[in-house]
Design a protein around this motif. Structure first.
Motif, PDB file in Angstrom:
ATOM      1  N   THR A 169       0.825  -1.215   0.000  1.00 30.87           N
ATOM      2  CA  THR A 169       0.000   0.000   0.000  1.00 30.87           C
ATOM      3  C   THR A 169       0.855   1.260   0.000  1.00 30.87           C
ATOM      4  OG1 THR A 169      -1.732  -1.202   1.174  1.00 30.87           O
ATOM      5  CG2 THR A 169      -1.819   1.201   1.302  1.00 30.87           C
ATOM      6  N   MET A 181      -8.868   3.274  -3.227  1.00 28.54           N
ATOM      7  CA  MET A 181      -8.010   2.088  -3.266  1.00 28.54           C
ATOM      8  C   MET A 181      -8.676   0.876  -2.619  1.00 28.54           C
ATOM      9  SD  MET A 181      -4.120   3.298  -3.138  1.00 28.54           S
ATOM     10  CE  MET A 181      -3.860   3.386  -1.377  1.00 28.54           C
ATOM     11  N   THR A 227      -2.467  -3.403  -1.664  1.00 28.20           N
ATOM     12  CA  THR A 227      -3.492  -2.661  -2.405  1.00 28.20           C
ATOM     13  C   THR A 227      -3.527  -3.125  -3.858  1.00 28.20           C
ATOM     14  OG1 THR A 227      -3.405  -0.694  -0.989  1.00 28.20           O
ATOM     15  CG2 THR A 227      -4.104  -0.349  -3.254  1.00 28.20           C
ATOM     16  N   PRO A 247      -4.047   0.840  -8.369  1.00 24.47           N
ATOM     17  CA  PRO A 247      -4.955   1.787  -9.023  1.00 24.47           C
ATOM     18  C   PRO A 247      -4.332   2.400 -10.276  1.00 24.47           C
ATOM     19  CG  PRO A 247      -3.923   2.836  -7.147  1.00 24.47           C
ATOM     20  CD  PRO A 247      -3.399   1.424  -7.179  1.00 24.47           C
ATOM     21  N   ARG A 256     -10.029   0.790  -9.176  1.00 21.95           N
ATOM     22  CA  ARG A 256     -10.328   1.996  -8.394  1.00 21.95           C
ATOM     23  C   ARG A 256     -11.771   1.904  -7.921  1.00 21.95           C
ATOM     24  NH1 ARG A 256      -7.571   6.763 -12.225  1.00 21.95           N
ATOM     25  NH2 ARG A 256      -5.577   5.668 -12.426  1.00 21.95           N
TER      26      ARG A 256
END
Ligand code: HAM
Length: 414
Positions: free
Chosen positions: A46, A64, A76, A79, A111
């Motif tokens: 992340t 996210m 994550t 994106p 996203r």
């Protein structure tokens, strides 16, 4: 019934074909300019995006898909692709290679946005990054390549907006100047603009309010405040685009969704698209590699949304699938022979399909015709095969071993 999650979609065979075209054109156009394919994982630490894209951006704040990997590490779903490519550049010591390192990618990104036409929660991007060059030629080359790709895919009604953001320091100074200017005209501004002067002064440029627009005509412009080096860099990018015959609109209010941009920024829009009009965009990000603990390394790149490209493209001709040979069964007894024939035909390079649905012979011939089979081999019980030329409407009996050579011979003689 379980359905695909909101904001996602299935890629069905017909659109898979169109997407293949986008990929093939990207490969051709970017490959010819020395860009090589890279793919990074669909999820990353992340922190890569928090630092790379910017803590205060909408993407990091709201969009996210972040999860714990079970071992206390925060991951994550990516994106965007620029921070991951920079991570890979550093991780694999690519700065020891000849610079710039030119890379391109195509894959899914995620996203958590409110879904609408052209805006999805899982979408595909094709992107290109050139890392290790501060030359204006790099920016111009990238912009021309994206224009060529959009053109090759048939994207209609495109417009190119171009600007320069200068350095982060220039931007901080400019923001203060703009805020002061807006405060000095507070009573002439629309209320929503007035309330957001300190939060987001740039928004004032997009206001539809007549009073605000009048104030903004004389507002200081970032493009007039660029440091001489940055202004010269930008002039050079523009001159190169002029030479390449690419038309653009200078737009000093162009804002991009990531914090990493410096100097050149650009966006292609298509009037075919309605609200989500951005087809592709990017710019220079000279500070990002350093932000990720690498050495100072200038870089530039872009990404374009595959779905938006296809939405804005004219109907693409999709080539009918080729079927050289359809293998039909006169009765159930020939099934093993038919299977073997299909395997051998494919190994010989033919596109061959086998009856798999238990249709009657008449039904099989109808089906073969519908899928556009060039030949049909009807396998009989006694090992005799009837080979039917669907174009000529003729057929003859032949030995099993002769089927493939006969088709290959016929294909070779025009
Ligand atoms: P971006 O402008 O955020 O830039 O995204 C690039 C393109 O991805 C957009 O122009 C749009 O076509 C598509 N896109 C973005 N979000 C969505 C969505 N929710 N649904 C469908 N399509 C979407 C970047 O991502 C930067 N990494 C570009 C870049 C590369 N800058 C430098 N190098």
């Amino acid at each position: 019934m379980i359905q695909a999650p909101r904001g996602t979609f299935d890629i069905l065979p017909e659109s898979a074909q169109q997407r293949k075209l986008v990929e093939a054109e990207a490969e051709r156009i970017l490959g010819a300019a020395g860009y090589q394919r890279i793919e990074t994982p669909t999820f990353e630490a992340t922190d890569l995006f928090a630092r790379g894209v910017g803590e205060t951006t909408d993407i990091v704040q709201k969009e996210m898909y972040t999860f714990d990997d079970g071992g206390g590490r925060s991951l994550t779903l990516r994106p965007e692709g620029t921070a991951p490519v920079c991570r890979a550049y550093l991780e694999h010591g690519m700065r020891k290679l000849a610079q710039p390192v030119k890379l391109w990618y195509l894959g899914p990104f995620f996203r958590a946005e409110a879904p609408q036409r052209g805006r999805y929660r899982q979408f595909w991007q094709v992107g290109a990054e050139a890392i290790g060059s501060d030359a204006p030629e790099t920016d111009a080359e990238l912009i021309v390549l994206l224009a060529d790709l959009l053109d090759a895919v048939g994207v209609r009604q495109t417009r190119l907006r171009l600007s320069s953001l200068g350095t982060p320091a220039t931007r901080v100074e400019y923001r203060e100047e703009l805020k002061a200017y807006l405060h000095s005209h507070e009573d002439e501004l629309a209320e929503e603009v007035r309330n957001r002067i300190d939060l987001n002064p740039m928004r004032a440029f997009d206001s539809g309010d007549a009073g605000t627009q009048a104030v903004m005509r004389d507002a200081p412009k970032l493009l007039d405040r660029l440091h001489p080096d940055d202004a010269e860099h930008f002039a050079r990018v523009r001159a190169l685009l002029d030479d390449a015959g690419l038309r653009y609109e200078l737009d000093g209010t162009l804002v991009r969704g990531m914090d990493y941009y410096t100097r050149t920024v650009f966006e292609f829009t298509s009037d075919e698209l309605g609200a989500q009009s951005g087809v592709g965009g990017g710019g220079r990000y000279d500070g990002l590699i350093e932000l990720l603990d690498g050495p100072p390394t200038p870089a530039s790149g872009w990404a374009a949304g595959v779905e938006r490209m296809l939405l804005a493209a004219r109907e693409l001709p999709h080539a009918p699938a080729l079927v050289d040979l359809y293998i039909a069964l006169a009765s159930g007894d020939g099934a093993r022979t038919a299977f073997e024939l299909a395997v051998e035909a494919r190994r010989a390079g033919l596109q061959a399909q086998l009856e798999l649905a238990g249709r009657s012979l008449k039904g099989q011939l109808k089906h073969a015709d519908r899928i556009g089979a060039r030949y049909v081999a009807i396998v009989g019980d006694n090992g005799v095969v009837t080979l039917r030329d669907m174009q000529a409407g003729e057929q003859q009996d032949t030995e099993l071993e002769n089927v493939i050579p006969a088709i290959l011979r016929a294909e070779r003689t025009p």
